[in-house]
Design a protein around this motif. Structure first.
Motif, PDB file in Angstrom:
ATOM      1  N   HIS A   2       0.856  -1.181   0.000  1.00 18.86           N
ATOM      2  CA  HIS A   2       0.000   0.000   0.000  1.00 18.86           C
ATOM      3  C   HIS A   2       0.891   1.229   0.000  1.00 18.86           C
ATOM      4  O   HIS A   2       2.122   1.119  -0.073  1.00 18.86           O
ATOM      5  N   SER A   3       0.324   2.400   0.072  1.00 15.47           N
ATOM      6  CA  SER A   3       1.111   3.642   0.046  1.00 15.47           C
ATOM      7  C   SER A   3       2.174   3.630   1.128  1.00 15.47           C
ATOM      8  O   SER A   3       1.986   3.068   2.213  1.00 15.47           O
ATOM      9  N   GLY A   4       3.295   4.302   0.838  1.00 17.67           N
ATOM     10  CA  GLY A   4       4.431   4.270   1.754  1.00 17.67           C
ATOM     11  C   GLY A   4       4.838   5.628   2.260  1.00 17.67           C
ATOM     12  O   GLY A   4       3.994   6.507   2.492  1.00 17.67           O
ATOM     13  N   ILE A   5       6.142   5.824   2.399  1.00 22.44           N
ATOM     14  CA  ILE A   5       6.673   7.041   3.005  1.00 22.44           C
ATOM     15  C   ILE A   5       7.883   7.510   2.206  1.00 22.44           C
ATOM     16  O   ILE A   5       8.709   6.707   1.764  1.00 22.44           O
ATOM     17  N   ALA A   6       7.982   8.800   1.965  1.00 23.90           N
ATOM     18  CA  ALA A   6       9.085   9.361   1.189  1.00 23.90           C
ATOM     19  C   ALA A   6      10.356   9.419   2.029  1.00 23.90           C
ATOM     20  O   ALA A   6      10.311   9.518   3.252  1.00 23.90           O
ATOM     21  N   ARG A   7      11.478   9.395   1.341  1.00 19.47           N
ATOM     22  CA  ARG A   7      12.762   9.420   2.047  1.00 19.47           C
ATOM     23  C   ARG A   7      12.982  10.723   2.805  1.00 19.47           C
ATOM     24  O   ARG A   7      13.666  10.744   3.836  1.00 19.47           O
ATOM     25  N   ASP A   8      12.413  11.822   2.316  1.00 19.02           N
ATOM     26  CA  ASP A   8      12.615  13.105   2.996  1.00 19.02           C
ATOM     27  C   ASP A   8      11.566  13.377   4.069  1.00 19.02           C
ATOM     28  O   ASP A   8      11.547  14.458   4.661  1.00 19.02           O
ATOM     29  N   ASP A   9      10.701  12.414   4.359  1.00 16.19           N
ATOM     30  CA  ASP A   9       9.724  12.566   5.426  1.00 16.19           C
ATOM     31  C   ASP A   9      10.445  12.542   6.775  1.00 16.19           C
ATOM     32  O   ASP A   9      11.350  11.729   6.986  1.00 16.19           O
ATOM     33  N   PRO A  10      10.083  13.403   7.722  1.00 15.45           N
ATOM     34  CA  PRO A  10      10.742  13.394   9.035  1.00 15.45           C
ATOM     35  C   PRO A  10      10.628  12.057   9.765  1.00 15.45           C
ATOM     36  O   PRO A  10      11.459  11.756  10.627  1.00 15.45           O
ATOM     37  N   ASP A  11       9.638  11.259   9.406  1.00 17.86           N
ATOM     38  CA  ASP A  11       9.457   9.962  10.050  1.00 17.86           C
ATOM     39  C   ASP A  11      10.091   8.810   9.275  1.00 17.86           C
ATOM     40  O   ASP A  11       9.807   7.638   9.561  1.00 17.86           O
ATOM     41  N   PHE A  12      10.945   9.121   8.319  1.00 18.79           N
ATOM     42  CA  PHE A  12      11.490   8.044   7.493  1.00 18.79           C
ATOM     43  C   PHE A  12      12.300   7.036   8.304  1.00 18.79           C
ATOM     44  O   PHE A  12      12.135   5.820   8.138  1.00 18.79           O
ATOM     45  N   PHE A  13      13.182   7.498   9.176  1.00 24.43           N
ATOM     46  CA  PHE A  13      14.044   6.547   9.897  1.00 24.43           C
ATOM     47  C   PHE A  13      13.255   5.632  10.828  1.00 24.43           C
ATOM     48  O   PHE A  13      13.532   4.426  10.878  1.00 24.43           O
ATOM     49  N   PRO A  14      12.261   6.114  11.579  1.00 24.59           N
ATOM     50  CA  PRO A  14      11.432   5.153  12.320  1.00 24.59           C
ATOM     51  C   PRO A  14      10.755   4.133  11.413  1.00 24.59           C
ATOM     52  O   PRO A  14      10.671   2.946  11.756  1.00 24.59           O
ATOM     53  N   ALA A  15      10.269   4.576  10.251  1.00 24.26           N
ATOM     54  CA  ALA A  15       9.655   3.633   9.313  1.00 24.26           C
ATOM     55  C   ALA A  15      10.680   2.638   8.783  1.00 24.26           C
ATOM     56  O   ALA A  15      10.384   1.442   8.611  1.00 24.26           O
TER      57      ALA A  15
END
Length: 438
Positions: free
Chosen positions: A266-279
């Motif tokens: 399903h939809s994910g998370i962009a690398r520049d999102d502040p929550d990327f490392f937790p994801a």
């Protein structure tokens, strides 16, 4: 993807980085304004260069699907007075190696050469990039290879699953079709289509450059202008973002095989999102950690439903996704899907434990330096970082960012990102007791 590697001896002249993976990156700007990232190492007479041109297969013009892929595959098929055989012989005589690869968002050119042959090798590479011949005989030979690959893909359950998932999720966006094109579209491509694809993709203002090895910043600046300075500036717009339209559920593609191939996401998370490392860390625990992951434990070890299962964060420039895949016998695939759905729901609601977090952090930080085993790898990583708009200090801060993640961070991000109701499964095979939901 068609690539040619000519000099396996390069494997013998790589250098290793210290375990901390600290990398001294210099930002170099050529007199003509081209920027590159350089890791200089003069201990061996060898240079690796990676060029990542934005757009990739997604930049095909309407009616010419697969043109960028075919164009890239023919770049090494001759330039100027050199036909494909002469080009290959010259490259081999220089003990150099070039590869040209097409991906969804990038056309990637990788080159490796000895210092003593650098000038001649780069002149040959410049010819391939700036003045490819697109010789009709060579184009037809490569076209035949591409069509044979498409025919093989049409009988590969994993490729069918990937294409089906993308078609359902992205529809008319370029992500919704194969960058290789179809048999019909590739058959119809003309030399003019290849020339257009070349003009649209190989442009000097949409290229990320990584260089590692025996070269000074001053020499690199001159090299860049000689190599790329005659490329044009971009004239076309690249495809924009797309929101996946795929709802949660199951799609079944009937295919005669005793084992079903499954792709889910399903939809994910962009690398520049502040929550990327937790994801990023959460995904390691869920399915990216091999035998240490929850899905491997629950689906394989506890129940024997598959030989392997994994998840990944797909970081497409226009639509990041959270994905996974596995294969299972037709009589077990339904149960395997139920287990995946249960684990998806559990991590969304409960996150992970402190013990799981610490184990993931140990592995992720300990294994990271192993990626930097040679000049070629470093050049590629630096070009990819620039293409993804990552900061120049990412390599040196990445492990600190991984270690900074807390259980609470992952709880918050899992609740936001992991969507059990939106999880869609594409099953290619003849699954027993499993019906398509839409």
């Amino acid at each position: 993807m068609i690539a040619r590697f000519i000099a396996p001896a390069f494997a013998l002249i790589a250098f290793a980085l210290p375990a901390s993976a600290n990398v001294d990156i210099q930002r170099v700007t050529s007199p003509g304004g081209l920027e590159a990232w350089l890791v200089q190492d003069n201990s061996i007479p060898f240079v690796a260069i990676d060029l990542w041109f934005d757009g990739g297969g997604s930049a095909d013009v309407e009616g010419a699907r697969g043109a960028v892929h075919l164009m890239a595959a023919t770049l090494e098929e001759g330039t100027g007075d050199l036909d494909s055989q002469q080009f290959a012989a010259t490259l081999e005589g220089l003990a150099a190696s070039f590869s040209f690869s097409t991906y969804r968002d990038n056309l990637v050119v990788s080159a490796q050469m000895l210092t003593e042959n650098r000038e001649d090798a780069l002149a040959l590479l410049r010819g391939a990039l700036v003045e490819p011949s697109f010789d009709p005989v060579a184009v037809e030979r490569v076209r035949t290879q591409v069509i044979q690959g498409l025919q093989a893909d049409a009988n590969d359950p994993n490729d069918i699953a990937s294409l089906t998932f993308n078609e359902l999720a992205f529809q008319d966006h370029p992500y919704g079709s194969s960058l290789d094109g179809t048999i019909e579209s590739v058959t119809a491509l003309t030399r003019d289509d290849l020339v257009t694809a070349h003009r649209n993709i190989l442009v000097r203002d949409r290229v990320a450059i990584g260089v590692a090895g025996d070269i000074t910043p001053e020499d690199l600046g001159v090299l860049l202008d000689n190599l790329l300075g005659d490329l044009p500036l971009a004239e076309i717009e690249l495809p924009g973002d797309v929101t996946p339209t795929l709802p949660g559920g199951v799609s079944v593609v009937d295919f005669p095989t005793p084992q079903s191939s499954v792709l889910f996401g399903h939809s994910g998370i962009a690398r520049d999102d502040p929550d990327f490392f937790p994801a990023f860390v959460m995904n390691q625990v869920l399915g990216a950690g091999g035998y240490r992951s929850r899905l491997m434990e629950e689906v394989r070890e506890q129940r024997g439903l598959t030989y392997g299962i994994s998840t990944w964060l797909s970081l497409g420039a226009n639509s990041p996704m959270m994905m996974g895949g596995f294969s299972s016998s037709n009589d077990l695939v339904g149960e395997a899907i139920e287990v995946v759905q249960a684990q998806w729901a559990d991590i969304a609601e409960n996150g992970i434990t402190q013990a799981e977090l610490e184990a993931a952090q140990r592995y992720m930080t300990g294994s990271y330096p192993l990626r930097f085993e040679g000049n070629s790898e470093i050049a590629g990583i630096m070009a990819a970082m620039q293409s993804d708009d990552m900061p120049v200090d990412y390599i040196n801060t990445r492990n600190d960012n991984v270690m900074a993640v807390t259980v609470e961070d992952i709880q918050r991000v899992a609740a936001r990102l992991v969507d059990p109701d939106g999880l869609h499964f594409v099953v290619v095979g003849q699954p027993e007791g499993l019906e398509a939901s839409n």
